[in-house]
Motif scaffolding. Sequence first.
Motif: not given
Length: 499
Positions: A1, A3, A25-29, A179, A182, A221, A223, A232, A234, A236
């Motif tokens: 993906m 960003l 910075i946070i992204g979640l699955e 998903v 971020p 995730n 960073s 930055g 990341r 996981e």
Amino acid sequence: MTLIDTRTPDAKRLISGATGDWEIIIGLEVHAQVTSQAKLFSGASTAFGAPPNANVSLVDAAMPGMLPVINEECVKQAIRTGLGLKAAINHKSVFDRKNYFYPDLPQGYQISQFKQPIVGEGKVIVSVGPDRQGEFEDIEVGIERLHLEQDAGKSMHDQHATMSYVDLNRSGVALMEIVSKPDMRSADEAKAYVTKLRTIVRYLGTCDGNMDEGSLRADVNVSVRRPGGEFGTRCEIKNVNSIRFIGQAIDYEARRQIAILEDGGKIDQETRLFDPNKGETRSMRSKEEAHDYRYFPDPDLLPLEFDQAYVDALAKDLPELPDAKKARLISSLGLSTYDASILVSEKAVADYFEKVAAGRDGKLAANWVINDLLGALNRAGKGIENAPVSPDQLGAVIDLIKEGTISGKIAKDLFEIVWSEGGDPRQLVESRGMKQVTDTGAIEKAVDEVISANPDKVEQARAKPSMAGWFVGQVMKATGGKANPQAVNDLVKAKLGIE
Ligand code: ADP
Ligand code: MG
């Protein structure tokens, strides 16, 4: 993906390191188990808590020559969830094989969706808070995709001294992997996001959201970067199974990365595990050791195709979702944003509240549910499903206040009695003589007594009318809280000759 940065740095979410501020910075699955009777590609049961390997069909055990057959109910649940996430529904999607070896994965591959998932981009509005001032702040978290996939079985290493056992009950159970982009900037935001997702799937009935049974778990995730700078590298953190742990894992991981960067080091992209006992994350594998899954379309399954009419029919039957319910409680019942936010946050609470509020004063109902019922449940460590006071009983207490049969103060006592002993509130008021005294003669007598016993206070009250409240309090005390407060108030003022 690719960003895309959707947010400008927000001073209150920054954390300060030794060399200046950092932004997380946070992204979640999120893996959410689909609520369905049967598994994604077999008819075996999904019931939780069965003896090991009781719910395993030949397909789930990957016996040679077995063929997967898609469970339409799981497809519908994924589409309904996509609609709840305001996401694009893809009329054509493809199931791929994700190849890897693991003892609890008898097929040697997981059937998942890779390039063409069933659901595309969407968004979730997340209320973060309340903060110390009792305020909520809404943020928007983008959804990248939602795809369907199979769960694996479970290896059990603690059953035998020299062997590991495998339980395939979960093998083949349908999961939705949701998903996010971020878009989160603090542990609190990530926790609020997962809470909101859980609320949405519970309203929809597409996942039971029980994190302690593993029905909902997150890969987190994380960073860090200088505020507003480049994203930055990341890390996981895999399979975090409680909202509290998600918060702890993020805070620990952000601190760890900041310490490395401030020391002049660099972050290795790696997969890590959170250890709840130590409150730490530790390395599981680095990017170099990452699997090459050799995805390819599963030759046993046709692409999944449906038309817009199919989606529309599901959309038509969606229940009211938390955002819509909150807006309605605010606009039609006049509730505050704060109260409405609390009431919609759990479907069971919202359902309870709506039963109490039906045909009654919404604000009064909200006060009772939030302050009295939820307060008491909290103190007793009980969930709303086990509330000793039913919506009908609480509704009756409110009716008794509204019609002037009992005062607000007596209502609190009545609530306590119903909570601990049960019973019909109206009958309890009769049998225990809790009725409010509205007989003016009796109230007048009590007022006269208080006035004649306190000549000095009478003088003071004439000079300072707010003192009238003291008299009201004394009369209420003298009547055991049963006098109608409005009547007492009126009489006290009349007798003292103040406005
Ligand atoms: P993979 O499948 O390899 O884990 P994805 O592209 O599916 O990779 O992204 C996984 C998650 O990582 C997404 O939720 C995304 O938002 C998040 N993510 C991507 N880049 C970053 C980053 N720099 N910092 C934090 N989270 C990120
Ligand atoms: Mg990932």
